[in-house]
Design a protein around this motif. Structure first.
Motif, PDB file in Angstrom:
ATOM      1  N   PHE A   1       0.642  -1.343  -0.079  1.00 59.21           N
ATOM      2  CA  PHE A   1       0.038   0.192  -0.089  1.00 59.21           C
ATOM      3  C   PHE A   1       0.806   1.238  -0.104  1.00 59.21           C
ATOM      4  CE2 PHE A   1      -2.830  -3.322   1.773  1.00 59.21           C
ATOM      5  CZ  PHE A   1      -3.901  -3.162   1.130  1.00 59.21           C
ATOM      6  N   VAL A   2       2.014   1.172   0.964  1.00 54.84           N
ATOM      7  CA  VAL A   2       2.947   2.385   0.658  1.00 54.84           C
ATOM      8  C   VAL A   2       3.602   2.303  -0.611  1.00 54.84           C
ATOM      9  CG1 VAL A   2       5.160   3.123   1.911  1.00 54.84           C
ATOM     10  CG2 VAL A   2       3.217   2.078   3.337  1.00 54.84           C
ATOM     11  N   THR A   3       4.098   1.335  -1.269  1.00 62.18           N
ATOM     12  CA  THR A   3       4.695   1.331  -2.410  1.00 62.18           C
ATOM     13  C   THR A   3       3.690   1.927  -3.575  1.00 62.18           C
ATOM     14  OG1 THR A   3       5.925  -0.556  -1.955  1.00 62.18           O
ATOM     15  CG2 THR A   3       5.645   0.036  -4.211  1.00 62.18           C
ATOM     16  N   GLU A   4       2.447   1.517  -3.474  1.00 65.21           N
ATOM     17  CA  GLU A   4       1.409   2.043  -4.334  1.00 65.21           C
ATOM     18  C   GLU A   4       1.123   3.599  -4.481  1.00 65.21           C
ATOM     19  OE1 GLU A   4      -0.868   2.366  -7.826  1.00 65.21           O
ATOM     20  OE2 GLU A   4       0.471   0.804  -7.282  1.00 65.21           O
ATOM     21  N   ALA A   5       1.133   4.104  -2.940  1.00 58.24           N
ATOM     22  CA  ALA A   5       0.927   5.380  -2.787  1.00 58.24           C
ATOM     23  C   ALA A   5       2.213   6.151  -3.290  1.00 58.24           C
ATOM     24  CB  ALA A   5       0.737   5.527  -1.280  1.00 58.24           C
TER      25      ALA A   5
END
Length: 419
Positions: free
Chosen positions: A207-211
């Motif tokens: 989720f952090v990576t996609e954000a």
């Protein structure tokens, strides 16, 4: 290459739901600011604290939770990381008064970014070493405003004490109890209590990576990182126990981590498999390490070390270990890796914590085009130029002709005005 332990092929995940979920979180943070952040804190981490920023009193209290040895260890690691970052900074130099022809003077300045956010994961483990790895080179680069964030220990309102102390030792100016995609959105776009930054660095979950991927452009990022990976090149003279330990050190990160061994000796490869099984019997993190190793662990037997080098350059691993009798013969041939660990004495985990190089490194073949986080991540090379009247008049006709060739008559007119 003969495969004696085969890894499963990573399936291409359908990321549509992930993209939509993260886009929704970013939209909520942009629209509702701190209120959305507090709701996500409570929803994901059971955190009900009102103030997102960590106070000086909380940081001081964290120091009291650490034992003398723990604090000494953090300071020793910080010293090595800082020494290397400062040495790297000295290699990045300004250039002035370069003259490609008479009267034309060119140069560049090395300018630190004004602000950064160091994202320190919490997740399964409190990765306080990452706080040192991110903020220390930012400080060496001269970043004026260094912020950091990390999720709280689940069910509490507080960041892990060692993480807080590491952030403070590394020179962080503002610390926030915040994690996840919502943190990336907050530092990208800003909220009532969080001023946006120029670049966000650090690893995180998907989720952090996609954000980071979705916010890139609004904010700078280091790179888009995936699961951790190590590739070991070994001959038959290496220690099977040592290689097995290094493979499992990566495997315990998470169930998607990947450990690869390439060896010229099939018997050695089989002995490593046996050594892995022995260590898994006593490893505290065996549940995760076992799943990772069984699913993605791989051992291949190559005909030569040159074949192993070719494979490594194509794979572009995050961590690359040379556990061979003559590593110096291979080093010039290796061009794609995040960080290189030379010889059996040089464990990859030393770089993870305390030797001084950075552990925030490219994965998923990104090492083909970028290195890891370093002092230069926080620096901009900005060019400048000046000309004498004679040089200006001399170069103007050349520029005018080129501009007319592209159909840009306004550019040509600006050049002609200098004749």
């Amino acid at each position: 290459m003969k495969i004696i332990k085969e890894a499963q092929v990573r399936s291409e995940e359908d990321n549509r739901n992930l993209r939509e979920t993260v886009a929704g979180i970013i939209g909520e943070v942009r629209g509702r600011g701190d209120a959305a952040l507090r709701e996500y804190n409570e929803k994901f981490d059971g955190c009900t604290r009102e103030s997102l920023r960590v106070s000086r009193e909380e940081i001081d209290a964290a120091y009291k939770e650490l034992g003398e040895q723990e604090l000494a260890d953090l300071k020793a690691a910080h010293h090595n990381i800082g020494a290397f970052a400062n040495a790297q900074r000295q290699t990045v130099k300004p250039l002035d008064n370069f003259s490609p022809e008479p009267g034309v003077f060119l140069g560049h300045r090395i300018i630190p970014v004004e602000s950064c956010c160091c994202y320190v994961p919490g997740g399964n483990y409190p990765l306080y070493s990452t706080a040192l790895m991110l903020a220390t080179p930012a400080k060496a680069a001269g970043v004026k405003r260094i912020t950091a964030c990390a999720p709280v220990v689940r069910g509490t309102g507080h960041i892990n004490a060692r993480t807080l102390v590491a952030m403070d030792l590394a020179g962080v100016d503002e610390i926030y109890a915040l994690g996840g995609a919502q943190a990336i959105a907050a530092f990208s776009y800003g909220t009532g209590s969080i001023k946006p930054v120029d670049i966000i660095v650090g690893p995180g979950n998907r989720f952090v990576t996609e954000a980071k991927r979705q916010c890139y452009g609004q904010v700078g990022i280091d790179f888009v990182a995936g699961p951790s990976e190590v590739l070991v090149i070994a001959d038959g003279k290496a220690s099977a126990k040592v290689v097995a330990a290094d493979l499992l050190a990566q495997s315990e990160h998470d169930v998607n981590a990947k450990g690869i061994l390439l060896t010229t000796d099939e018997a050695f490869g089989k002995s490593v498999i046996e050594a892995v099984e022995e260590e898994l019997k006593i490893l505290d993190t065996a549940k995760i390490a076992r799943q990772s190793w069984d699913t993605f662990g791989e051992i291949g037997v190559v005909d030569s070390l040159d074949e192993a080098v070719q494979y490594a350059n194509e794979y572009a691993p995050e961590h690359l270990e040379l556990n061979v009798e003559d590593p110096d013969a291979l080093i010039p041939k290796l061009v794609n890796y995040g960080s290189l660990f030379i010889g059996q004495n040089t464990a990859e985990v030393f770089g993870d914590y305390a030797s001084g190089t950075n552990h925030t490194l490219p994965t998923l073949r990104a090492a083909r085009y970028t290195g890891g986080v370093w002092v230069g991540t926080f620096l901009k090379t900005c060019t400048h130029q000046s000309m004498t009247p004679e040089a200006s008049a001399r170069i103007a006709p050349l520029v005018s002709r080129m501009a007319h060739g592209e159909g840009l008559s306004g550019h040509a007119a600006a050049a002609d005005a200098r004749k």
